[in-house]
Design a protein around this motif. Structure first.
Motif, PDB file in Angstrom:
ATOM      1  N   ARG A 171       0.820  -1.212   0.000  1.00 31.74           N
ATOM      2  CA  ARG A 171       0.000   0.000   0.000  1.00 31.74           C
ATOM      3  C   ARG A 171       0.853   1.261   0.000  1.00 31.74           C
ATOM      4  N   ASP A 172       1.829   1.325   0.863  1.00 32.29           N
ATOM      5  CA  ASP A 172       2.656   2.534   0.937  1.00 32.29           C
ATOM      6  C   ASP A 172       3.469   2.722  -0.334  1.00 32.29           C
ATOM      7  N   ALA A 173       3.972   1.620  -0.890  1.00 33.69           N
ATOM      8  CA  ALA A 173       4.817   1.728  -2.080  1.00 33.69           C
ATOM      9  C   ALA A 173       4.014   2.178  -3.298  1.00 33.69           C
ATOM     10  N   VAL A 174       2.796   1.642  -3.460  1.00 31.42           N
ATOM     11  CA  VAL A 174       2.021   2.048  -4.629  1.00 31.42           C
ATOM     12  C   VAL A 174       1.557   3.495  -4.484  1.00 31.42           C
ATOM     13  N   ARG A 175       1.202   3.907  -3.257  1.00 32.22           N
ATOM     14  CA  ARG A 175       0.771   5.290  -3.085  1.00 32.22           C
ATOM     15  C   ARG A 175       1.942   6.264  -3.176  1.00 32.22           C
ATOM     16  N   ALA A 176       3.164   5.782  -2.974  1.00 34.35           N
ATOM     17  CA  ALA A 176       4.333   6.634  -3.218  1.00 34.35           C
ATOM     18  C   ALA A 176       4.523   6.886  -4.710  1.00 34.35           C
ATOM     19  N   GLU A 177       4.039   5.950  -5.546  1.00 34.16           N
ATOM     20  CA  GLU A 177       4.112   6.139  -6.995  1.00 34.16           C
ATOM     21  C   GLU A 177       2.972   7.023  -7.491  1.00 34.16           C
ATOM     22  N   VAL A 178       1.740   6.650  -7.133  1.00 35.64           N
ATOM     23  CA  VAL A 178       0.543   7.416  -7.505  1.00 35.64           C
ATOM     24  C   VAL A 178      -0.379   7.380  -6.295  1.00 35.64           C
ATOM     25  N   ASP A 179      -0.766   8.550  -5.822  1.00 38.03           N
ATOM     26  CA  ASP A 179      -1.460   8.624  -4.536  1.00 38.03           C
ATOM     27  C   ASP A 179      -2.977   8.646  -4.726  1.00 38.03           C
ATOM     28  N   SER A 180      -3.596   7.552  -4.306  1.00 37.73           N
ATOM     29  CA  SER A 180      -5.058   7.485  -4.245  1.00 37.73           C
ATOM     30  C   SER A 180      -5.446   6.746  -2.981  1.00 37.73           C
ATOM     31  N   PRO A 181      -6.441   7.245  -2.252  1.00 43.18           N
ATOM     32  CA  PRO A 181      -6.888   6.522  -1.053  1.00 43.18           C
ATOM     33  C   PRO A 181      -7.519   5.174  -1.372  1.00 43.18           C
ATOM     34  N   THR A 182      -7.827   4.910  -2.627  1.00 41.53           N
ATOM     35  CA  THR A 182      -8.437   3.628  -3.002  1.00 41.53           C
ATOM     36  C   THR A 182      -7.403   2.543  -3.270  1.00 41.53           C
ATOM     37  N   PHE A 183      -6.117   2.885  -3.384  1.00 43.07           N
ATOM     38  CA  PHE A 183      -5.088   1.913  -3.762  1.00 43.07           C
ATOM     39  C   PHE A 183      -4.601   1.150  -2.533  1.00 43.07           C
ATOM     40  N   LEU A 184      -4.663  -0.184  -2.608  1.00 44.34           N
ATOM     41  CA  LEU A 184      -4.224  -1.042  -1.509  1.00 44.34           C
ATOM     42  C   LEU A 184      -2.924  -1.773  -1.816  1.00 44.34           C
ATOM     43  N   ALA A 185      -2.606  -1.928  -3.080  1.00 42.10           N
ATOM     44  CA  ALA A 185      -1.371  -2.596  -3.501  1.00 42.10           C
ATOM     45  C   ALA A 185      -1.240  -2.408  -5.011  1.00 42.10           C
ATOM     46  N   GLY A 186      -0.126  -2.874  -5.567  1.00 41.57           N
ATOM     47  CA  GLY A 186       0.065  -2.770  -7.004  1.00 41.57           C
ATOM     48  C   GLY A 186       1.049  -3.796  -7.507  1.00 41.57           C
ATOM     49  N   LEU A 187       0.966  -4.105  -8.780  1.00 38.72           N
ATOM     50  CA  LEU A 187       1.942  -4.952  -9.461  1.00 38.72           C
ATOM     51  C   LEU A 187       2.449  -4.174 -10.655  1.00 38.72           C
ATOM     52  N   TRP A 188       3.723  -3.793 -10.600  1.00 40.64           N
ATOM     53  CA  TRP A 188       4.318  -2.903 -11.596  1.00 40.64           C
ATOM     54  C   TRP A 188       5.076  -3.717 -12.633  1.00 40.64           C
ATOM     55  N   ASN A 189       4.586  -3.708 -13.847  1.00 40.29           N
ATOM     56  CA  ASN A 189       5.312  -4.251 -14.995  1.00 40.29           C
ATOM     57  C   ASN A 189       6.206  -3.127 -15.497  1.00 40.29           C
ATOM     58  N   ARG A 190       7.471  -3.173 -15.171  1.00 37.63           N
ATOM     59  CA  ARG A 190       8.342  -2.003 -15.312  1.00 37.63           C
ATOM     60  C   ARG A 190       8.747  -1.700 -16.749  1.00 37.63           C
ATOM     61  N   ARG A 191       8.887  -2.725 -17.590  1.00 32.23           N
ATOM     62  CA  ARG A 191       9.400  -2.478 -18.939  1.00 32.23           C
ATOM     63  C   ARG A 191       8.482  -2.977 -20.051  1.00 32.23           C
ATOM     64  N   GLY A 192       7.430  -3.690 -19.691  1.00 29.71           N
ATOM     65  CA  GLY A 192       6.632  -4.344 -20.709  1.00 29.71           C
ATOM     66  C   GLY A 192       5.511  -3.518 -21.302  1.00 29.71           C
ATOM     67  N   VAL A 193       5.403  -2.242 -20.921  1.00 28.08           N
ATOM     68  CA  VAL A 193       4.337  -1.380 -21.445  1.00 28.08           C
ATOM     69  C   VAL A 193       4.903   0.012 -21.670  1.00 28.08           C
TER      70      VAL A 193
END
Length: 470
Positions: A171-193
């Motif tokens: 939660r903290d890591a994804v909101r450090a990237e893009v901040d939304s109170p609805t975000f609980l986690a994320g899976l970042w495909n770093r180079r594939g898009v």
């Protein structure tokens, strides 16, 4: 809904009802229609990404090949100029779908997909196509507790399969990237898009084709396809094109090969674009690395930043019209715009007061396996690639190469793939199609509300290999 007293619908009051990407002063003038008959080695039908990449790659393979492209309106006017600009390496609508359908080929498909994206980036540089291409990656975000677990499992499985560059964000890591109170986690495909300007990609491909000698006729729909002793002929309103081979890139529109029509269900997807954010508004969200984002629900949103600091916000509704028609009056759906505006401010309450500048929609060529299928007709003289199901910005280039391989008659690493040799299940005829789609949408909504649990209908669809998505 948004915080405070703001009504999200008011943010739509000044929005222009046309695609933001096409509302661009750099849009090229339309080319003249075909009048009379034409003769060529290869006829390409359709001036979207599929057709433009086919024409371009054909000339790069053999500069002496005589290539004609016909387009019913203007190059890039439909899905290729209206999409979100997410250009993915995946050829299978995500590795999970690829694993479920072609597990023995997944490693090869992932490798081919990344090579295709690298080749696309190289082609942009080679032909001087400026379409705001940024290799930012994409984050799938969890907005419900069960999705956090699903993303963790996906990250672990991707790692075990050697799928590169997938990073789980709490939660903290994804909101450090893009901040939304609805975000609980994320899976970042770093180079594939990568993110890009979709219409400028289409216009750049059009210019590159013309520079290599492709003859392009716009406002020239193909109305009938027939075999001839030395090839095929396509009738147009004011003439015919005779060719040794033809490649079809009509996707959501009715195919000139009638037996292919049951494989496609055109569905409508809609999007909003905000006005440019101020530096203060953007700082309130973060988003310094400019990744594309999508949430993990069955009815999902996709969203991204543009080069001029706007937010594109689309998805959620998947609208199918009885009979599968593709019509201009379906390109707008105020009920969906209203719903999307409310969802936007729920995701980003710190952007209250931001207004939307554009609203639009368009048809997507959905097939039951969520990813493109390929083949030939008219004794191998006609090739087709269709059914990209919303993942065509990058995958259409691969589809173009598959069609050229098939027309050459030579076995290649692409034509040997089970993914290329197999077909999805066709959709049933009406009224069964509409009833089935309606039940599936209801079941997907129920699954989103019930912790992701799939009911008997969705489980049966899974076992049958049938799906419905955008």
């Amino acid at each position: 809904m948004a915080t405070g007293a703001m009504n999200p619908v008011k943010a739509l009051s000044d929005a222009t009802p046309r695609p933001y990407w096409l509302d661009d002063p750099s849009r090229p003038e339309a080319l003249p229609a075909l009048v009379g008959d034409e003769y060529c080695d290869l006829l390409v039908v359709g001036g979207g990404y599929t057709g433009l990449w086919t024409a371009l790659n054909a000339k790069e393979r053999d500069p002496a090949r005589d290539v004609v492209l016909i387009e019913g309106q203007e190059s890039g006017w439909a899905a290729s100029g209206r999409n979100g600009g997410f250009c993915a390496a995946s050829l299978t609508h995500g590795w999970a779908n690829g694993r479920a359908r072609w597990p023995a080929e997944l490693t090869a498909l992932e490798e081919l997909g990344h090579r295709n994206l690298d080749g696309l980036e190289a082609a942009l540089a080679r032909h001087g196509i400026d379409c705001d291409f940024e290799r930012t990656g994409e984050i799938d975000v969890a907005t419900a507790p069960h999705q956090v677990h699903e993303l963790k499992e996906a990250a672990e499985e991707a790692d075990s399969l050697g799928v590169r560059d997938h990073v789980f964000l709490d939660r903290d890591a994804v909101r450090a990237e893009v901040d939304s109170p609805t975000f609980l986690a994320g899976l970042w495909n770093r180079r594939g898009v990568a993110m890009l300007h979709p219409a400028r990609l289409a216009w750049g491909l059009k210019r590159a084709c013309l520079a290599l000698g492709v003859r392009i006729y716009e406002h020239t729909p193909g109305t009938e396809l027939s075999s001839r002793s030395a090839g095929v002929a396509v009738r147009t309103p004011y003439g015919r094109v005779f060719a040794r081979h033809a490649a079809l890139g009509t996707n959501a529109f009715p195919s000139l090969v009638r037996r292919l029509r049951p494989y496609i269900a055109p569905v409508y997807d809609y999007a909003l674009m905000t006005e440019p954010l101020t530096p203060e508004q953007l700082a309130a969200v973060g988003w310094q690395r400019r990744q594309g984002l999508s949430d993990s629900a069955n009815h999902f949103h996709y969203f991204r930043l543009t080069a001029d600091r706007r937010i594109l916000w689309g998805g959620y509704d998947i609208v199918y019209r009885y009979g599968g028609g593709v019509r201009a009056e379906y390109d707008h759906h105020p009920a969906t715009y209203r719903r999307l505006a409310g969802h936007f401010f729920r995701c980003f309450p710190q952007l209250e007061g931001v207004r939307f500048s554009h609203t639009w929609g368009g048809a997507i060529d959905t097939c039951s396996r969520f990813s493109a299928f390929f083949g030939t007709a008219h004794r191998g003289r006609v090739a087709y690639a269709m059914g990209f199901t919303g993942l065509g910005v990058g995958a259409t280039r691969f589809g173009a190469d598959v069609m050229l391989d098939l027309l050459s008659g030579k076995r290649t690493e692409r034509t040997e793939l089970e993914m290329v040799r197999s077909k999805p299940l066709p959709f049933p005829p009406e009224p069964v199609r509409s009833v089935g789609i309606g039940i599936t949408q209801w079941a997907m909504t129920r699954a989103d509300a019930n912790g992701g649990r799939r009911n008997l209908w969705l489980k049966a669809m899974d076992r049958a290999g049938l799906g419905f998505d955008s």
